[in-house]
Write a protein that holds these residues in place. Structure first.
Motif, PDB file in Angstrom:
ATOM      1  N   ARG A 254       0.858  -1.199   0.000  1.00 31.97           N
ATOM      2  CA  ARG A 254       0.000   0.000   0.000  1.00 31.97           C
ATOM      3  C   ARG A 254       0.885   1.236   0.000  1.00 31.97           C
ATOM      4  O   ARG A 254       1.879   1.278   0.715  1.00 31.97           O
ATOM      5  CB  ARG A 254      -0.875   0.039   1.246  1.00 31.97           C
ATOM      6  CG  ARG A 254      -1.879  -1.067   1.314  1.00 31.97           C
ATOM      7  CD  ARG A 254      -2.923  -0.752   2.378  1.00 31.97           C
ATOM      8  NE  ARG A 254      -3.913  -1.803   2.421  1.00 31.97           N
ATOM      9  CZ  ARG A 254      -3.787  -2.899   3.161  1.00 31.97           C
ATOM     10  NH1 ARG A 254      -2.742  -3.060   3.919  1.00 31.97           N
ATOM     11  NH2 ARG A 254      -4.734  -3.811   3.141  1.00 31.97           N
ATOM     12  N   ALA A 255       0.482   2.212  -0.810  1.00 28.93           N
ATOM     13  CA  ALA A 255       1.282   3.443  -0.861  1.00 28.93           C
ATOM     14  C   ALA A 255       0.369   4.644  -0.970  1.00 28.93           C
ATOM     15  O   ALA A 255      -0.764   4.543  -1.478  1.00 28.93           O
ATOM     16  CB  ALA A 255       2.223   3.403  -2.060  1.00 28.93           C
ATOM     17  N   ILE A 256       0.849   5.766  -0.497  1.00 29.62           N
ATOM     18  CA  ILE A 256       0.111   7.024  -0.630  1.00 29.62           C
ATOM     19  C   ILE A 256       1.128   8.164  -0.535  1.00 29.62           C
ATOM     20  O   ILE A 256       2.184   7.997   0.096  1.00 29.62           O
ATOM     21  CB  ILE A 256      -0.978   7.132   0.474  1.00 29.62           C
ATOM     22  CG1 ILE A 256      -1.988   8.224   0.175  1.00 29.62           C
ATOM     23  CG2 ILE A 256      -0.375   7.350   1.859  1.00 29.62           C
ATOM     24  CD1 ILE A 256      -3.286   8.112   0.993  1.00 29.62           C
ATOM     25  N   ASN A 258       2.361  11.061   1.240  1.00 33.12           N
ATOM     26  CA  ASN A 258       2.145  11.591   2.596  1.00 33.12           C
ATOM     27  C   ASN A 258       2.175  13.106   2.613  1.00 33.12           C
ATOM     28  O   ASN A 258       1.430  13.737   3.342  1.00 33.12           O
ATOM     29  CB  ASN A 258       3.209  11.069   3.562  1.00 33.12           C
ATOM     30  CG  ASN A 258       2.988   9.611   3.914  1.00 33.12           C
ATOM     31  OD1 ASN A 258       1.865   9.112   3.863  1.00 33.12           O
ATOM     32  ND2 ASN A 258       4.055   8.921   4.271  1.00 33.12           N
ATOM     33  N   GLY A 268       4.921   7.106   1.134  1.00 36.86           N
ATOM     34  CA  GLY A 268       5.149   6.034   2.106  1.00 36.86           C
ATOM     35  C   GLY A 268       4.599   4.728   1.538  1.00 36.86           C
ATOM     36  O   GLY A 268       3.575   4.720   0.848  1.00 36.86           O
ATOM     37  N   HIS A 284       3.749  -7.763   9.226  1.00 38.36           N
ATOM     38  CA  HIS A 284       4.287  -6.508   8.693  1.00 38.36           C
ATOM     39  C   HIS A 284       5.735  -6.769   8.251  1.00 38.36           C
ATOM     40  O   HIS A 284       6.581  -7.079   9.073  1.00 38.36           O
ATOM     41  CB  HIS A 284       4.230  -5.425   9.788  1.00 38.36           C
ATOM     42  CG  HIS A 284       4.659  -4.079   9.309  1.00 38.36           C
ATOM     43  ND1 HIS A 284       4.736  -2.996  10.140  1.00 38.36           N
ATOM     44  CD2 HIS A 284       5.037  -3.631   8.091  1.00 38.36           C
ATOM     45  CE1 HIS A 284       5.146  -1.947   9.443  1.00 38.36           C
ATOM     46  NE2 HIS A 284       5.340  -2.303   8.200  1.00 38.36           N
ATOM     47  N   SER A 287       8.249  -1.144   5.880  1.00 41.72           N
ATOM     48  CA  SER A 287       7.682   0.167   5.550  1.00 41.72           C
ATOM     49  C   SER A 287       8.827   1.030   5.063  1.00 41.72           C
ATOM     50  O   SER A 287       9.919   0.963   5.639  1.00 41.72           O
ATOM     51  CB  SER A 287       7.069   0.845   6.782  1.00 41.72           C
ATOM     52  OG  SER A 287       5.884   0.203   7.139  1.00 41.72           O
ATOM     53  N   PHE A 289       9.981   4.999   3.112  1.00 39.10           N
ATOM     54  CA  PHE A 289       9.603   6.345   2.697  1.00 39.10           C
ATOM     55  C   PHE A 289      10.535   6.771   1.567  1.00 39.10           C
ATOM     56  O   PHE A 289      11.757   6.648   1.691  1.00 39.10           O
ATOM     57  CB  PHE A 289       9.677   7.310   3.891  1.00 39.10           C
ATOM     58  CG  PHE A 289       8.753   6.878   4.993  1.00 39.10           C
ATOM     59  CD1 PHE A 289       7.400   7.163   4.928  1.00 39.10           C
ATOM     60  CD2 PHE A 289       9.218   6.120   6.057  1.00 39.10           C
ATOM     61  CE1 PHE A 289       6.526   6.714   5.915  1.00 39.10           C
ATOM     62  CE2 PHE A 289       8.366   5.671   7.053  1.00 39.10           C
ATOM     63  CZ  PHE A 289       7.010   5.968   6.978  1.00 39.10           C
ATOM     64  N   ARG A 316      -1.705  12.926  10.348  1.00 36.98           N
ATOM     65  CA  ARG A 316      -0.514  12.542  11.133  1.00 36.98           C
ATOM     66  C   ARG A 316       0.670  12.293  10.188  1.00 36.98           C
ATOM     67  O   ARG A 316       1.769  12.810  10.384  1.00 36.98           O
ATOM     68  CB  ARG A 316      -0.818  11.279  11.962  1.00 36.98           C
ATOM     69  CG  ARG A 316       0.429  10.689  12.639  1.00 36.98           C
ATOM     70  CD  ARG A 316       0.129   9.422  13.413  1.00 36.98           C
ATOM     71  NE  ARG A 316      -0.441   8.340  12.621  1.00 36.98           N
ATOM     72  CZ  ARG A 316       0.245   7.497  11.857  1.00 36.98           C
ATOM     73  NH1 ARG A 316       1.552   7.616  11.754  1.00 36.98           N
ATOM     74  NH2 ARG A 316      -0.365   6.537  11.163  1.00 36.98           N
ATOM     75  N   ARG A 317       0.424  11.517   9.127  1.00 32.01           N
ATOM     76  CA  ARG A 317       1.533  11.202   8.202  1.00 32.01           C
ATOM     77  C   ARG A 317       2.039  12.463   7.498  1.00 32.01           C
ATOM     78  O   ARG A 317       3.224  12.578   7.195  1.00 32.01           O
ATOM     79  CB  ARG A 317       1.063  10.188   7.155  1.00 32.01           C
ATOM     80  CG  ARG A 317       0.868   8.808   7.744  1.00 32.01           C
ATOM     81  CD  ARG A 317       0.225   7.876   6.754  1.00 32.01           C
ATOM     82  NE  ARG A 317      -0.048   6.588   7.340  1.00 32.01           N
ATOM     83  CZ  ARG A 317      -1.064   5.824   6.977  1.00 32.01           C
ATOM     84  NH1 ARG A 317      -1.907   6.212   6.033  1.00 32.01           N
ATOM     85  NH2 ARG A 317      -1.246   4.650   7.550  1.00 32.01           N
ATOM     86  N   GLU A 320       4.246  14.076   9.940  1.00 32.69           N
ATOM     87  CA  GLU A 320       5.460  13.268  10.129  1.00 32.69           C
ATOM     88  C   GLU A 320       6.386  13.368   8.911  1.00 32.69           C
ATOM     89  O   GLU A 320       7.608  13.364   9.044  1.00 32.69           O
ATOM     90  CB  GLU A 320       5.090  11.812  10.418  1.00 32.69           C
ATOM     91  CG  GLU A 320       4.460  11.677  11.795  1.00 32.69           C
ATOM     92  CD  GLU A 320       4.083  10.229  12.144  1.00 32.69           C
ATOM     93  OE1 GLU A 320       3.715  10.003  13.303  1.00 32.69           O
ATOM     94  OE2 GLU A 320       4.149   9.352  11.260  1.00 32.69           O
TER      95      GLU A 320
HETATM   96  P1  ADP Z   1       2.688   4.983   9.467  1.00 34.44           P
HETATM   97  O1  ADP Z   1       1.251   4.761   9.186  1.00 34.44           O
HETATM   98  O2  ADP Z   1       2.975   5.261  10.913  1.00 34.44           O
HETATM   99  O3  ADP Z   1       3.325   6.010   8.571  1.00 34.44           O
HETATM  100  P2  ADP Z   1       3.154   2.326   8.422  1.00 34.44           P
HETATM  101  O4  ADP Z   1       4.329   1.469   8.556  1.00 34.44           O
HETATM  102  O5  ADP Z   1       1.826   1.757   8.831  1.00 34.44           O
HETATM  103  O6  ADP Z   1       3.509   3.651   9.215  1.00 34.44           O
HETATM  104  O7  ADP Z   1       3.020   2.787   6.920  1.00 34.44           O
HETATM  105  C1  ADP Z   1       4.100   3.345   6.205  1.00 34.44           C
HETATM  106  C2  ADP Z   1       3.554   4.184   5.072  1.00 34.44           C
HETATM  107  O8  ADP Z   1       2.838   3.342   4.168  1.00 34.44           O
HETATM  108  C3  ADP Z   1       2.562   5.240   5.514  1.00 34.44           C
HETATM  109  O9  ADP Z   1       3.204   6.447   5.917  1.00 34.44           O
HETATM  110  C4  ADP Z   1       1.727   5.425   4.280  1.00 34.44           C
HETATM  111  O10 ADP Z   1       2.362   6.321   3.395  1.00 34.44           O
HETATM  112  C5  ADP Z   1       1.732   4.044   3.630  1.00 34.44           C
HETATM  113  N1  ADP Z   1       0.484   3.345   4.022  1.00 34.44           N
HETATM  114  C6  ADP Z   1       0.252   2.674   5.167  1.00 34.44           C
HETATM  115  N2  ADP Z   1      -1.013   2.197   5.180  1.00 34.44           N
HETATM  116  C7  ADP Z   1      -1.582   2.565   4.025  1.00 34.44           C
HETATM  117  C8  ADP Z   1      -2.877   2.388   3.440  1.00 34.44           C
HETATM  118  N3  ADP Z   1      -3.840   1.724   4.056  1.00 34.44           N
HETATM  119  N4  ADP Z   1      -3.079   2.916   2.220  1.00 34.44           N
HETATM  120  C9  ADP Z   1      -2.109   3.594   1.569  1.00 34.44           C
HETATM  121  N5  ADP Z   1      -0.899   3.784   2.071  1.00 34.44           N
HETATM  122  C10 ADP Z   1      -0.614   3.300   3.269  1.00 34.44           C
END
Ligand code: ADP
Ligand code: COA
Length: 560
Positions: A254-256, A258, A268, A284, A287, A289, A316-317, A320
């Motif tokens: 999963r990516a987005i 941030n 991320g 898990h 993860s 960035f 939050r992200r 961060e």
């Molecule tokens: P955090 O949520 O604390 O940043 P995670 O390890 O859960 O840490 O996730 C790392 C990154 O992966 C997040 O910052 C986000 O960019 C991406 N991510 C996590 N969960 C999702 C999701 N459900 N959909 C899209 N991107 C996600």
């Protein structure tokens, strides 16, 4: 140390050269970073296994800064070798260049450090044999690898602390000139991969390079959804493979985006593994960035649209990502700062203290590793060596004392004791005991500045006991600036870039070497010693010897 590299080739060195074909490239005709990460991981794994003599897995990858893109038709050259073996883990150094066969030119693409862990054949942990550095350069990498390891093992906790403490404000109001606003959820990507035999290494574990390539792929899609263009990956932040996955596992990625800054964005990516049995919980795996830019036809970064984060986790992200960007810039600046740069009292702040401590010790280790030291003079068994290196002149004073090595380390790392033997130290006050290894002192010396005032310093002292047998004890000093202790009218604030002690055990003797890279204020004081016009250094280090001999029982700091 032989001059001809071929004669002293490190036994763990692996070279790989790959012609970039259209099947390795993205739609811009450039090598996809995912493919490059696969080659990096393969070559590094081969080096690790050459040293370990058994299967190894990728445990982590330090920050990678990509300096160049590589085009179809060019050749990628990778060189990897084991810099240091610890217990079951090893640091592998990776150097990547690209070569244009028509012009014969070669460019640096990136340098990376990966940690591999040797896998036991049965139960228990593997104990690796030490890696033996063969050249001066390898000796330095071997020594600094211990510092990098220290930094990467605290990385996750350090980042977590910094993110909680961060008070950075949303910079959207400060930085004008952005290009519209995009809802973060429009950039969200989810993708699944079934791990098949071609994706696994020879032990059936998913190959680390393959996972990184899948991660880069979906991060790239998320980034493209923000900018509607083809983004270029600039930085992958240090990350850790938390647990293995195997053939037959499904990986959910999963990516987005941030956050998007003016001309770069942080994406991320999170990876979880699960098997066909839906009752087994997901694991898990990783993860990461990644920072992307969009380059125009002249390779200049384009201005990006803003991101509107989703409420809750998205916000939050978003915050961060902003804090991570500051930490990343601090880290890059402090870590890449070397002796050829102007002396700087870098401000001491919580976001850079781990990196300043690293910089402090690695600068001293770099000075220690030089082979061109020349014995300038010796008086009553106190030796003075000098080193001329580009624009710097450095000196080293060496004594041998019949005292306990660890006790000498404890005494010499406590700068408040130095007034007891060093006539140049008039006052030395502990301002902040940062942790077991780092302390900050205010020092007033008897040296006067050009304005006739006494010089004072704010000094970071970083102490390191040996990482392994054969290593010395090290105490490094450098200037920092503390907002609570600005320069005053009473003193001239001086700066010291790199100095410190290296303390070796030699049978029942302890060898103490004091290193100092000259700052202009000290030059005349030292050159009088080198030219034989003064013997200050000898009387000072004889006083140091007496001080160590008189304080043999005060073991005030326990062995860590
Ligand atoms: P955090 O949520 O604390 O940043 P995670 O390890 O859960 O840490 O996730 C790392 C990154 O992966 C997040 O910052 C986000 O960019 C991406 N991510 C996590 N969960 C999702 C999701 N459900 N959909 C899209 N991107 C996600
Ligand atoms: N970075 C670098 N090294 C790390 C690390 C990190 N973030 N975390 C742990 N290590 C090192 C430890 O320092 C230790 O080294 P040492 O034996 O030389 O002192 C070694 O890894 C083992 O540490 P330990 O605490 O005993 O094991 P662990 O339970 O943390 O397991 C791995 C570490 C890497 C073996 C485990 O996390 C793993 O299997 N990860 C997946 C590896 C993998 O499959 N990679 C390929 C892609 S899936």
């Amino acid at each position: 140390m032989a001059a001809n590299h071929e004669e002293v080739r490190n036994p763990t060195e692996v070279r790989m050269s790959q012609m970039v074909l259209p099947c390795h490239a993205n739609h811009r005709g450039q090598l996809s970073t995912g493919q490059l990460l696969k080659w990096i991981d393969t070559a590094a794994c081969l080096s690790a296994e050459r040293h370990a003599g058994c299967p190894c897995v990728t445990a982590s990858m330090d920050d990678i800064y990509f300096e160049q893109t590589i085009s179809v038709g060019q050749v990628v050259n990778l060189k990897t070798k084991v810099n240091r073996a610890f217990n079951s883990s090893m640091e592998v150094g990776i150097h990547v260049t690209s070569e244009d066969l028509c012009s014969g030119k070669e460019w640096k693409v990136c340098q990376a450090f990966a940690t591999f862990v040797a896998q036991p054949q049965g139960s228990g942990k593997v104990k690796l044999k030490p890696a033996t550095p063969l050249t001066e350069e390898e000796q330095l990498e071997h020594s600094i690898a211990a510092e990098r390891r220290r930094m990467r093992l605290v990385h996750t906790d350090n980042i977590k602390d910094l993110l909680t403490q961060s008070t950075l404000q949303d910079e959207r109001s400060r930085e004008g000139g952005t290009n519209g606003e995009v809802l973060a959820q429009k950039t969200r990507v989810e993708s699944v991969e079934l791990v098949l035999p071609p994706h696994a290494n020879h032990q059936g574990n998913t190959f680390g390079g393959q996972i990184m390539a899948w991660m880069e792929n979906i991060a790239n899609i998320a980034a493209s959804r923000l900018c509607h263009a083809h983004p270029t990956l600039k930085v992958i932040e240090m990350f850790h493979f938390r647990g293995p996955s195997q053939v037959g596992d499904r990986l959910i990625l999963r990516a987005i985006v941030n956050n998007a800054f003016k001309d770069s964005m942080e994406v991320g990516v999170c990876v979880e593994a699960f098997c066909h049995d839906v009752t087994v919980p997901r694991r898990h795996i990783n993860s990461a960035f990644m920072t992307f830019v969009v380059l125009d036809e002249k390779n200049r970064p384009c201005i990006l649209p803003r991101i509107k984060p989703e409420p809750g986790d998205g916000e939050r992200r978003y915050r961060e990502a902003l804090a991570r960007r500051k930490i990343r810039l601090d880290r890059k600046y402090v870590i890449s700062c070397n002796q050829s740069e102007v002396p700087l009292s870098v401000p001491w702040d919580p976001s850079n203290q781990v990196y300043l401590s690293y910089n402090n010790v690695s600068a001293l280790k770099t000075l220690m590793s030089k082979s061109d030291w020349v014995l300038a003079t010796e008086i009553d068994k106190v030796r003075l060596y000098t080193l001329e290196d580009n624009s710097f002149l450095s000196f080293r004073v060496e004594i041998k004392v019949k005292v306990d090595t660890r006790q000498s380390f404890n005494l010499l790392s406590d700068l408040s004791c130095r007034t007891k033997w060093d006539p140049y130290y008039m006052k030395s006050e502990l301002l902040q005991q940062v942790n077991e290894d780092d302390a900050i002192y205010h020092v007033v010396t008897t040296v006067r500045g050009a304005d006739g005032k006494l010089q004072d310093f704010i000094i970071l002292a970083s102490r390191r006991p040996p990482c392994d047998k054969g290593d010395p004890y090290v105490v490094a000093f450098r200037s920092v600036s503390l907002p609570t202790h600005p320069p005053t009218s009473e003193y001239t604030r001086g700066e010291t870039l790199c100095s410190g002690f290296c303390i070796w055990s030699e049978g029942d003797m302890t060898k103490v070497s004091y290193y100092n890279q000259f700052t202009p204020g000290l030059v005349s004081q030292i050159t009088t010693n080198i030219s034989g016009l003064s013997s200050d250094f000898a009387s000072t280090y004889q006083a140091c010897e007496r001080f160590l001999l008189q304080n043999t029982t005060d073991l005030n700091k326990p062995e860590p």
